[in-house]
Design a protein around this motif. Structure first.
Motif, PDB file in Angstrom:
ATOM      1  N   ASN A   1       0.845  -1.198   0.000  1.00  0.00           N
ATOM      2  CA  ASN A   1       0.000   0.000   0.000  1.00  0.00           C
ATOM      3  C   ASN A   1       0.881   1.249   0.000  1.00  0.00           C
ATOM      4  O   ASN A   1       2.070   1.185   0.301  1.00  0.00           O
ATOM      5  N   SER A   2       0.267   2.362  -0.323  1.00  0.00           N
ATOM      6  CA  SER A   2       0.978   3.654  -0.329  1.00  0.00           C
ATOM      7  C   SER A   2       2.287   3.549  -1.099  1.00  0.00           C
ATOM      8  O   SER A   2       3.347   3.989  -0.628  1.00  0.00           O
ATOM      9  N   LEU A   3       2.214   2.988  -2.262  1.00  0.00           N
ATOM     10  CA  LEU A   3       3.424   2.748  -3.047  1.00  0.00           C
ATOM     11  C   LEU A   3       4.081   4.049  -3.485  1.00  0.00           C
ATOM     12  O   LEU A   3       3.400   5.046  -3.774  1.00  0.00           O
ATOM     13  N   LYS A   4       5.411   4.009  -3.537  1.00  0.00           N
ATOM     14  CA  LYS A   4       6.219   5.154  -3.908  1.00  0.00           C
ATOM     15  C   LYS A   4       7.064   4.799  -5.136  1.00  0.00           C
ATOM     16  O   LYS A   4       7.342   3.621  -5.368  1.00  0.00           O
ATOM     17  N   PRO A   5       7.490   5.795  -5.889  1.00  0.00           N
ATOM     18  CA  PRO A   5       8.356   5.493  -7.042  1.00  0.00           C
ATOM     19  C   PRO A   5       9.594   4.682  -6.658  1.00  0.00           C
ATOM     20  O   PRO A   5      10.048   3.838  -7.436  1.00  0.00           O
ATOM     21  N   GLU A   6      10.120   4.902  -5.471  1.00  0.00           N
ATOM     22  CA  GLU A   6      11.315   4.168  -5.039  1.00  0.00           C
ATOM     23  C   GLU A   6      11.029   2.707  -4.712  1.00  0.00           C
ATOM     24  O   GLU A   6      11.959   1.935  -4.448  1.00  0.00           O
ATOM     25  N   ASP A   7       9.769   2.304  -4.741  1.00  0.00           N
ATOM     26  CA  ASP A   7       9.430   0.885  -4.575  1.00  0.00           C
ATOM     27  C   ASP A   7       9.549   0.132  -5.903  1.00  0.00           C
ATOM     28  O   ASP A   7       9.402  -1.088  -5.931  1.00  0.00           O
ATOM     29  N   THR A   8       9.800   0.848  -6.987  1.00  0.00           N
ATOM     30  CA  THR A   8       9.939   0.213  -8.286  1.00  0.00           C
ATOM     31  C   THR A   8      11.116  -0.750  -8.292  1.00  0.00           C
ATOM     32  O   THR A   8      12.241  -0.378  -7.936  1.00  0.00           O
TER      33      THR A   8
ATOM     34  N   SER B   1       4.713   4.614 -11.010  1.00  0.00           N
ATOM     35  CA  SER B   1       4.949   5.806 -11.813  1.00  0.00           C
ATOM     36  C   SER B   1       3.636   6.446 -12.206  1.00  0.00           C
ATOM     37  O   SER B   1       2.632   5.753 -12.393  1.00  0.00           O
ATOM     38  N   SER B   2       3.666   7.770 -12.336  1.00  0.00           N
ATOM     39  CA  SER B   2       2.481   8.480 -12.806  1.00  0.00           C
ATOM     40  C   SER B   2       2.544   8.687 -14.314  1.00  0.00           C
ATOM     41  O   SER B   2       1.612   9.253 -14.898  1.00  0.00           O
TER      42      SER B   2
END
Length: 124
Positions: A84-91, A123-124
């Motif tokens: 949850n609350s994923l961030k770009p750095e989780d890629t 990513s957006s």
């Protein structure tokens, strides 16, 4: 031998959620722990979280604590990673792993079986 197959990866926007699955087959009765790792391009594989097979107790890396949750379905021999609350750095490519000897395993060398990985892109 234990075979592991991950699924559920994909593209998600920042703040979104994904659930990864890891289906285990083979000699799973010898499993002490299962874990999730991830590897981003140009970086080393890093520990994300793990679950003790006997007790179901979970433990996580500080970078994902409070956002990611590991669970399991014993009947299906499947472990899940809810993100949850994923961030770009989780890629990264996310890997499932199984250990036959370490009940609390946070290092790659603690694990003797690995899946092939599934790509997660935030990513957006």
């Amino acid at each position: 031998q234990v075979q592991l197959v991950e699924s559920g990866g994909g593209l998600v926007q920042p703040g979104g959620s994904l659930r990864l699955s890891c289906a285990a087959s083979g000699r799973t009765f010898r499993t002490s722990a299962m874990g999730w790792f991830r590897q981003a391009p140009g970086k080393e594989r890093e520990f994300v979280g793990g679950i003790r097979w006997s007790s179901g107790g979970t433990y996580y890396a500080d970078s994902v604590k409070g956002r990611f949750t590991i669970s399991r379905d014993n009947a299906k021999n499947t472990v899940y990673l809810q993100m949850n609350s994923l961030k770009p750095e989780d890629t990264a490519v996310y890997y499932c792993a199984a250990s036959s000897f370490a009940p609390i395993a946070t290092r790659t060398r603690d694990y003797d079986y690995w899946g092939r990985g599934t790509q997660v892109t935030v990513s957006s």
